[in-house]
Design a protein around this motif. Structure first.
Motif, PDB file in Angstrom:
ATOM      1  N   MET A 199       0.858  -1.195   0.000  1.00  6.89           N
ATOM      2  CA  MET A 199       0.000   0.000   0.000  1.00  6.89           C
ATOM      3  C   MET A 199       0.891   1.241   0.000  1.00  6.89           C
ATOM      4  O   MET A 199       1.319   1.734   1.050  1.00  6.89           O
ATOM      5  N   GLY A 200       1.212   1.692  -1.228  1.00  7.06           N
ATOM      6  CA  GLY A 200       2.164   2.782  -1.372  1.00  7.06           C
ATOM      7  C   GLY A 200       1.777   4.047  -0.631  1.00  7.06           C
ATOM      8  O   GLY A 200       2.618   4.712  -0.018  1.00  7.06           O
ATOM      9  N   GLU A 201       0.511   4.415  -0.696  1.00  8.74           N
ATOM     10  CA  GLU A 201       0.053   5.638  -0.030  1.00  8.74           C
ATOM     11  C   GLU A 201       0.247   5.546   1.486  1.00  8.74           C
ATOM     12  O   GLU A 201       0.667   6.511   2.125  1.00  8.74           O
ATOM     13  N   TYR A 202      -0.021   4.358   2.044  1.00 16.43           N
ATOM     14  CA  TYR A 202       0.126   4.188   3.490  1.00 16.43           C
ATOM     15  C   TYR A 202       1.603   4.261   3.897  1.00 16.43           C
ATOM     16  O   TYR A 202       1.950   4.896   4.903  1.00 16.43           O
ATOM     17  N   ILE A 203       2.487   3.633   3.118  1.00 15.27           N
ATOM     18  CA  ILE A 203       3.920   3.661   3.430  1.00 15.27           C
ATOM     19  C   ILE A 203       4.454   5.085   3.344  1.00 15.27           C
ATOM     20  O   ILE A 203       5.259   5.528   4.172  1.00 15.27           O
ATOM     21  N   PHE A 204       4.003   5.829   2.329  1.00 15.08           N
ATOM     22  CA  PHE A 204       4.385   7.240   2.185  1.00 15.08           C
ATOM     23  C   PHE A 204       3.970   8.035   3.426  1.00 15.08           C
ATOM     24  O   PHE A 204       4.763   8.793   3.997  1.00 15.08           O
ATOM     25  N   LEU A 205       2.729   7.841   3.849  1.00 15.47           N
ATOM     26  CA  LEU A 205       2.219   8.544   5.024  1.00 15.47           C
ATOM     27  C   LEU A 205       2.962   8.117   6.288  1.00 15.47           C
ATOM     28  O   LEU A 205       3.302   8.950   7.139  1.00 15.47           O
ATOM     29  N   LEU A 206       3.231   6.825   6.415  1.00 16.88           N
ATOM     30  CA  LEU A 206       3.929   6.308   7.584  1.00 16.88           C
ATOM     31  C   LEU A 206       5.338   6.900   7.690  1.00 16.88           C
ATOM     32  O   LEU A 206       5.788   7.285   8.780  1.00 16.88           O
ATOM     33  N   ALA A 207       6.031   7.001   6.559  1.00 17.87           N
ATOM     34  CA  ALA A 207       7.389   7.542   6.553  1.00 17.87           C
ATOM     35  C   ALA A 207       7.400   9.013   6.966  1.00 17.87           C
ATOM     36  O   ALA A 207       8.225   9.439   7.786  1.00 17.87           O
ATOM     37  N   ILE A 208       6.468   9.800   6.399  1.00 15.45           N
ATOM     38  CA  ILE A 208       6.407  11.220   6.764  1.00 15.45           C
ATOM     39  C   ILE A 208       6.033  11.376   8.237  1.00 15.45           C
ATOM     40  O   ILE A 208       6.606  12.203   8.959  1.00 15.45           O
ATOM     41  N   GLY A 209       5.072  10.581   8.684  1.00 17.12           N
ATOM     42  CA  GLY A 209       4.669  10.669  10.080  1.00 17.12           C
ATOM     43  C   GLY A 209       5.797  10.337  11.033  1.00 17.12           C
ATOM     44  O   GLY A 209       5.978  11.000  12.067  1.00 17.12           O
ATOM     45  N   TRP A 210       6.589   9.308  10.701  1.00 18.42           N
ATOM     46  CA  TRP A 210       7.720   8.936  11.548  1.00 18.42           C
ATOM     47  C   TRP A 210       8.785  10.035  11.548  1.00 18.42           C
ATOM     48  O   TRP A 210       9.322  10.404  12.597  1.00 18.42           O
ATOM     49  N   CYS A 211       9.085  10.576  10.369  1.00 19.61           N
ATOM     50  CA  CYS A 211      10.075  11.655  10.268  1.00 19.61           C
ATOM     51  C   CYS A 211       9.656  12.867  11.100  1.00 19.61           C
ATOM     52  O   CYS A 211      10.423  13.374  11.925  1.00 19.61           O
ATOM     53  N   MET A 212       8.437  13.327  10.890  1.00 16.07           N
ATOM     54  CA  MET A 212       7.954  14.505  11.606  1.00 16.07           C
ATOM     55  C   MET A 212       7.775  14.233  13.105  1.00 16.07           C
ATOM     56  O   MET A 212       8.069  15.085  13.952  1.00 16.07           O
ATOM     57  N   GLY A 213       7.288  13.031  13.431  1.00 14.67           N
ATOM     58  CA  GLY A 213       7.048  12.707  14.830  1.00 14.67           C
ATOM     59  C   GLY A 213       8.323  12.690  15.643  1.00 14.67           C
ATOM     60  O   GLY A 213       8.395  13.287  16.731  1.00 14.67           O
ATOM     61  N   LEU A 214       9.372  12.020  15.135  1.00  8.82           N
ATOM     62  CA  LEU A 214      10.627  11.970  15.888  1.00  8.82           C
ATOM     63  C   LEU A 214      11.316  13.327  15.887  1.00  8.82           C
ATOM     64  O   LEU A 214      11.985  13.691  16.866  1.00  8.82           O
ATOM     65  N   SER A 215      11.150  14.097  14.812  1.00  9.90           N
ATOM     66  CA  SER A 215      11.707  15.457  14.784  1.00  9.90           C
ATOM     67  C   SER A 215      11.100  16.313  15.888  1.00  9.90           C
ATOM     68  O   SER A 215      11.814  17.034  16.606  1.00  9.90           O
ATOM     69  N   GLU A 216       9.789  16.240  16.033  1.00  9.05           N
ATOM     70  CA  GLU A 216       9.123  17.037  17.060  1.00  9.05           C
ATOM     71  C   GLU A 216       9.490  16.548  18.457  1.00  9.05           C
ATOM     72  O   GLU A 216       9.679  17.356  19.379  1.00  9.05           O
ATOM     73  N   LEU A 217       9.622  15.229  18.627  1.00  9.73           N
ATOM     74  CA  LEU A 217      10.026  14.691  19.925  1.00  9.73           C
ATOM     75  C   LEU A 217      11.427  15.170  20.286  1.00  9.73           C
ATOM     76  O   LEU A 217      11.695  15.518  21.450  1.00  9.73           O
ATOM     77  N   ALA A 218      12.331  15.200  19.299  1.00  6.84           N
ATOM     78  CA  ALA A 218      13.683  15.705  19.545  1.00  6.84           C
ATOM     79  C   ALA A 218      13.654  17.166  19.978  1.00  6.84           C
ATOM     80  O   ALA A 218      14.392  17.585  20.879  1.00  6.84           O
ATOM     81  N   GLU A 219      12.786  17.954  19.354  1.00  2.00           N
ATOM     82  CA  GLU A 219      12.652  19.364  19.735  1.00  2.00           C
ATOM     83  C   GLU A 219      12.133  19.494  21.160  1.00  2.00           C
ATOM     84  O   GLU A 219      12.611  20.342  21.933  1.00  2.00           O
ATOM     85  N   VAL A 220      11.178  18.666  21.541  1.00 10.30           N
ATOM     86  CA  VAL A 220      10.578  18.735  22.883  1.00 10.30           C
ATOM     87  C   VAL A 220      11.610  18.440  23.964  1.00 10.30           C
ATOM     88  O   VAL A 220      11.620  19.083  25.018  1.00 10.30           O
TER      89      VAL A 220
END
Length: 388
Positions: free
Chosen positions: A211-232
């Motif tokens: 499911m290409g769309e789901y993998i794309f979304l999962l990758a962006i979510g992981w990138c942004m999520g860990l980025s924000e956690l690092a900022e916190v």
């Protein structure tokens, strides 16, 4: 959509398309065209685009995606090998660059604190320019790619430490306790990222990899999520994005994710270079012109020479050492962030902040020219040098 936002996007991307076409016909590098466009239509030029602060914040996503994709291309074992090879070179070269920056700033009458910060800003080379002008085949499969990535990562770690010190400052005061907490948070973040990828993300990818769309979304979510956690936790979003990429590098579809996200990265990087040119106050240029030329010119000469000497002493071939030296011969986007943070913390004057910015822009422009006209790169004007 807000009319001003749409108007800004129209001017940036239509203008970028026009000026990029002219640059290609004129055999000029595209990075230079984007910066020139920002200076031309930004608030200190024609004034067609006014809200540069908003655009700058949006464009920082491009740096986050760049570091995420860089992490995706690195296996942890290869990363550790590269870091071991370049640690001594990075530490010695960074100290020499900082000393040179300090002396030049001192000669032009800046105070001790400003000289220290200007010197610190000179230690680093641009990850964006270094990686963007490195052919993908060299980045992934050649020794020079591993060496450059190792050098840039070590510099990024040093830059993050400098930013931690500056971000702990309020009105010129440095919070040592905050620095210690942040340094403690880094290994904990690495441990969390590794565990989450192993026990959650890899299982989801294995189950839904078609499911290409789901993998794309999962990758962006992981990138942004860990980025924000690092900022916190007191780190930077950039290091969070890089960790997000590295922890996913072992996935069998990591290269598919990288190819999918590259157009999105390029979209935001165009905005980054535009906002870089648009955010510079041309009215202050006469005050700092001589100092910025001296500072930027010194770095353009000193960095290739020092990297050539240190890498040569480490048994690297002469041609390779010069190649790496010229590719890393500019100041970093981290230097611009250091100038911004230090000015907001009242540690440096507006003149010192703009000196760092002017020297960085100067080295971005001239270093891009040097690489594009002399070394293999994806956007070379010569067919002989163009490599994807």
């Amino acid at each position: 959509m807000n009319e001003a936002v749409f108007q800004s996007f129209f001017l940036i991307f239509t203008g970028a398309a026009i000026i990029a076409s002219l640059a290609i016909y004129g055999r000029q590098p595209l990075l230079v065209a984007y910066i020139a466009l920002g200076a031309l239509i930004g608030p200190y030029g024609l004034g067609w685009v006014q809200d540069v602060h908003l655009l700058s914040e949006i464009s920082e996503i491009g740096i986050i995606f760049l570091l995420f994709l860089l992490g995706l291309d690195l296996q942890p074992q290869s990363l550790m090998t590269a870091l071991r090879k370049v640690t001594v070179v990075t530490l010695i070269s960074s100290a020499l660059f900082a000393a040179a920056g300090y002396l030049i700033a001192h000669l032009f009458g800046f105070n001790s604190t400003e000289c220290l910060i200007i010197g610190a800003a000179m230690m680093f080379s641009s990850t964006i320019i270094g990686i963007k002008l490195l052919p993908t085949t060299i980045l992934h499969h050649r020794h020079i790619g591993n060496m450059m990535i190792g050098l840039l990562l070590m510099q990024d770690f040093l830059a993050i430490f400098v930013l931690l010190v500056l971000l702990s400052g309020e009105g010129g005061q440095i919070n040592v306790m905050q620095i210690g907490f942040t340094l403690l948070a880094l290994p904990l973040l690495i441990l969390f990222a590794w565990a989450f990828v192993r026990w959650v993300l890899l299982k989801l990818i294995a189950k839904f990899d078609r499911m290409g769309e789901y993998i794309f979304l999962l990758a962006i979510g992981w990138c942004m999520g860990l980025s924000e956690l690092a900022e916190v936790v007191g780190l930077s979003r950039e290091i969070g994005a890089f960790l997000a990429g590295i922890t996913l590098a072992s996935s069998p579809i990591s290269q598919h994710i990288a190819l999918t996200l590259k157009p999105l990265r390029d979209f935001f990087l165009i905005m980054f270079f535009f906002s870089l040119g648009a955010g510079f106050n041309l009215g202050l240029l006469p005050e700092i012109a001589l100092a910025s030329v001296a500072l930027g010119g010194t770095m353009l000469i000193l960095k290739p020479a020092i990297f050539r000497f240190l890498l040569g002493r480490q048994s690297e071939k002469k041609v390779l050492a010069w190649d790496i030296g010229f590719r890393l011969g500019q100041i970093s986007e981290f230097s611009l962030l250091i100038a911004y943070v230090a000015f907001n913390a009242s540690l440096i004057s507006v003149q010192a902040s703009h000196l760092i910015q002017a020297a960085a822009i100067l080295t971005f422009l001239l270093s891009s020219y040097i690489v594009i006209f002399n070394f293999p790169n994806p956007i070379a004007v010569s067919e002989r040098l163009r490599r994807n």
